[in-house]
Design an enzyme around this catalytic site. Structure first.
Site, PDB file in Angstrom:
ATOM      1  N   ARG A 100       0.969  -1.331  -0.078  1.00  6.30           N
ATOM      2  CA  ARG A 100      -0.032  -0.102  -0.022  1.00  6.30           C
ATOM      3  C   ARG A 100       0.806   1.164   0.024  1.00  6.30           C
ATOM      4  NH1 ARG A 100      -3.062  -3.608  -0.551  1.00  6.30           N
ATOM      5  NH2 ARG A 100      -5.308  -3.677   0.090  1.00  6.30           N
ATOM      6  N   GLU A 140      -5.115   4.033   6.395  1.00  3.56           N
ATOM      7  CA  GLU A 140      -4.999   3.809   5.035  1.00  3.56           C
ATOM      8  C   GLU A 140      -5.358   4.803   4.141  1.00  3.56           C
ATOM      9  OE1 GLU A 140      -6.380   1.680   1.490  1.00  3.56           O
ATOM     10  OE2 GLU A 140      -5.792  -0.119   2.423  1.00  3.56           O
ATOM     11  N   SER A 166     -10.710  -0.730   3.070  1.00  4.35           N
ATOM     12  CA  SER A 166      -9.991  -0.977   4.186  1.00  4.35           C
ATOM     13  C   SER A 166      -9.651   0.408   4.879  1.00  4.35           C
ATOM     14  CB  SER A 166      -8.719  -1.656   4.074  1.00  4.35           C
ATOM     15  OG  SER A 166      -9.258  -3.102   3.702  1.00  4.35           O
TER      16      SER A 166
HETATM   17  N1  EPU Z   1     -10.354 -10.840  10.082  1.00  8.14           N
HETATM   18  C1  EPU Z   1     -11.125 -10.936  11.146  1.00  8.14           C
HETATM   19  N2  EPU Z   1     -12.414 -10.115  11.389  1.00  8.14           N
HETATM   20  C2  EPU Z   1     -12.746  -9.229  10.516  1.00  8.14           C
HETATM   21  C3  EPU Z   1     -11.890  -9.014   9.192  1.00  8.14           C
HETATM   22  C4  EPU Z   1     -10.895  -9.942   9.221  1.00  8.14           C
HETATM   23  O1  EPU Z   1     -11.104 -11.698  12.107  1.00  8.14           O
HETATM   24  O2  EPU Z   1     -13.622  -8.593  10.556  1.00  8.14           O
HETATM   25  C5  EPU Z   1      -9.230 -11.588  10.013  1.00  8.14           C
HETATM   26  C6  EPU Z   1      -9.725 -13.169   9.532  1.00  8.14           C
HETATM   27  O3  EPU Z   1      -8.727 -13.828  10.428  1.00  8.14           O
HETATM   28  C7  EPU Z   1      -9.625 -13.188   7.996  1.00  8.14           C
HETATM   29  C8  EPU Z   1      -8.251 -12.059   7.873  1.00  8.14           C
HETATM   30  O4  EPU Z   1      -8.279 -11.008   8.802  1.00  8.14           O
HETATM   31  O5  EPU Z   1      -9.129 -14.258   7.655  1.00  8.14           O
HETATM   32  C9  EPU Z   1      -8.048 -11.435   6.438  1.00  8.14           C
HETATM   33  O6  EPU Z   1      -9.266 -10.848   6.134  1.00  8.14           O
HETATM   34  P1  EPU Z   1      -9.535 -10.822   4.398  1.00  8.14           P
HETATM   35  O7  EPU Z   1      -9.401 -11.656   3.715  1.00  8.14           O
HETATM   36  O8  EPU Z   1     -10.940  -9.892   4.306  1.00  8.14           O
HETATM   37  O9  EPU Z   1      -8.441  -9.473   4.368  1.00  8.14           O
HETATM   38  P2  EPU Z   1      -7.858  -8.111   4.995  1.00  8.14           P
HETATM   39  O10 EPU Z   1      -6.510  -8.514   5.374  1.00  8.14           O
HETATM   40  O11 EPU Z   1      -8.906  -7.783   6.283  1.00  8.14           O
HETATM   41  C10 EPU Z   1      -6.901  -7.102   3.059  1.00  8.14           C
HETATM   42  C11 EPU Z   1      -6.818  -5.863   2.208  1.00  8.14           C
HETATM   43  C12 EPU Z   1      -8.178  -5.698   1.387  1.00  8.14           C
HETATM   44  C13 EPU Z   1      -8.363  -6.952   0.353  1.00  8.14           C
HETATM   45  C14 EPU Z   1      -8.313  -8.268   1.013  1.00  8.14           C
HETATM   46  C15 EPU Z   1      -8.070  -9.511   0.132  1.00  8.14           C
HETATM   47  C16 EPU Z   1      -5.430  -4.411   3.349  1.00  8.14           C
HETATM   48  C17 EPU Z   1      -5.606  -2.922   4.315  1.00  8.14           C
HETATM   49  N3  EPU Z   1      -6.647  -4.755   3.232  1.00  8.14           N
HETATM   50  O12 EPU Z   1      -7.888  -6.981   3.810  1.00  8.14           O
HETATM   51  O13 EPU Z   1      -8.070  -4.645   0.561  1.00  8.14           O
HETATM   52  O14 EPU Z   1      -9.360  -6.760  -0.219  1.00  8.14           O
HETATM   53  O15 EPU Z   1      -7.040  -8.273   2.005  1.00  8.14           O
HETATM   54  O16 EPU Z   1      -6.796  -9.546  -0.208  1.00  8.14           O
HETATM   55  O17 EPU Z   1      -4.484  -5.048   3.014  1.00  8.14           O
HETATM   56  C18 EPU Z   1      -8.564  -2.280   0.558  1.00  8.14           C
HETATM   57  O18 EPU Z   1      -7.444  -2.213   0.634  1.00  8.14           O
HETATM   58  O19 EPU Z   1      -9.455  -1.284   0.816  1.00  8.14           O
HETATM   59  C19 EPU Z   1      -8.863  -3.710   0.600  1.00  8.14           C
HETATM   60  C20 EPU Z   1     -10.416  -3.774   0.706  1.00  8.14           C
END
Ligand code: EPU
Length: 339
Positions: A164, A335, A238
């Protein structure tokens, strides 16, 4: 180029927040913008470039000339047996661009389907999702140096991409107008399906040998099931970055929280943790105060249910940061760009 005054930005930011731009215009070509600069008419205010408005939080009226990037066009610039170089104007909608490449069976950005925003804004924060970042297929971009008014070419190295992050958020901040971005895509599918949720969707659909379209469809399904559609509930994806901590700090977190998920950081001993997990565990998931809230299906996404102000969303984000710091000793970094 027609310049308007006191324009509401509500429909130009995906959070749907009300704020007015002192001046506002749409840039459909670099030449038109250069003519405007040469007229000197709006030299007394800062110029603020807006893509899809999908990564900003507006907390006040903007005393600037806000320029919505509207430079369109997609073209193939080069081709070999294995690859194709595709250039898109900064104002092209990112998801439309992804769909265009998928339809042509060009592989590389299918995992990035449905990310809101524009092509020109994508390199700013090296957008990424489901195991892919744009740096992986990025070839170069063209950007206008706002001081010299010369068009410069940036290759991948010059963009200094990170998680990012890019040169344009640091040393290059406020100094360039990105006008087009060129990607090097593969003609033969090079799929990234290791991200758990993608596997699950493909399996549920009975697809053993997925193609580019299948992966894009899976990503679209996952995003639609978890992330709020900005057309229905205001949000900027995010709100925080996933925090990266030292190996020692990671050890502490794992010991104190045995069920915490984590990811290795390529080329480093640092460890990345999902911010959404901390926020959920701190009790914020689904929280709502007035019209500002935390999405019920993804705690990393802050939402505007209708009439929240930018400052209310900001205040909520500060409370979340404070609470995660107190409970887990982890600092969350925002972010979204606060304006
Ligand atoms: N999780 C929770 N609770 C929640 C959300 C997430 O416990 O409410 C934990 C879970 O363990 C889950 C893990 O976080 O397995 C990962 O969650 P997710 O796959 O939804 O991805 P993220 O890490 O929360 C990142 C990016 C997203 C992108 C997803 C998928 C960042 C800041 N965000 O989110 O990007 O879509 O991975 O690759 O890196 C964005 O930047 O706007 C965005 C949506």
């Amino acid at each position: 180029m027609k310049v308007f005054e006191h324009v509401s930005l509500k429909s130009y930011n995906t959070f749907g927040l009300e704020a007015k731009a002192r001046y506002f215009a749409e840039i459909t070509s670099l030449e038109a913008y250069l003519r405007l600069c040469e007229s000197g008419k709006y030299a007394h205010v800062p110029h603020l470039f807006l893509g899809g408005g999908s990564n900003i939080l507006l907390t006040k009226d903007i005393d600037a000339l806000v320029l919505k990037m509207d430079m369109k066009g997609i073209e193939v610039t080069q081709e070999t047996d294995s690859h194709i170089w595709v250039r898109a104007g900064a104002g092209v909608n990112w998801h439309d661009f992804v769909l265009y490449t998928v339809q042509h069976q060009w592989s590389g950005i299918e995992n990035l389907a449905l990310i809101p925003g524009t092509v020109g804004a994508a390199p700013m924060q090296n957008i990424g999702a489901y195991g892919v970042e744009i740096k992986d297929t990025f070839d170069h971009l063209e950007a206008l140096n706002l001081e010299t008014r010369i068009l410069e070419r940036f290759d991948r190295e010059a963009c200094e991409f990170g998680y990012r992050e890019s040169y344009f958020k640091h040393a290059g901040k406020g100094r360039y107008l990105i006008s087009s971005v060129c990607f090097k895509l593969a003609k033969k599918a090079e799929l990234h399906t290791s991200y758990g949720a993608i596997q699950d969707v493909l399996q549920a659909r009975g697809i053993a040998q997925p193609g580019i379209q299948d992966v894009a469809n899976a990503v679209i399904e996952i995003r639609q099931s978890k992330l709020p559609d900005p057309k229905e509930i205001g949000n900027s994806g995010s709100f925080f970055k996933n925090p990266t901590v030292s190996a020692q700090e990671a050890q502490r977190l794992h010991t104190e929280n045995p069920t915490i998920p984590s990811y290795p950081v390529v080329g480093s001993t640092d460890v990345k943790f999902p911010a959404g997990w901390f926020i959920e565990q701190a009790g914020w998931k689904g929280f709502r105060d007035g019209d500002a809230g935390v999405h019920a299906k993804q705690a990393l996404v802050l939402v505007n249910y209708g009439h929240a102000t930018g400052n209310q969303v900001l205040a909520l984000s500060e409370k979340i940061k404070q609470s995660v710091r107190t409970k887990f000793g982890v600092s969350l970094e925002t972010e979204v760009n606060i304006l």
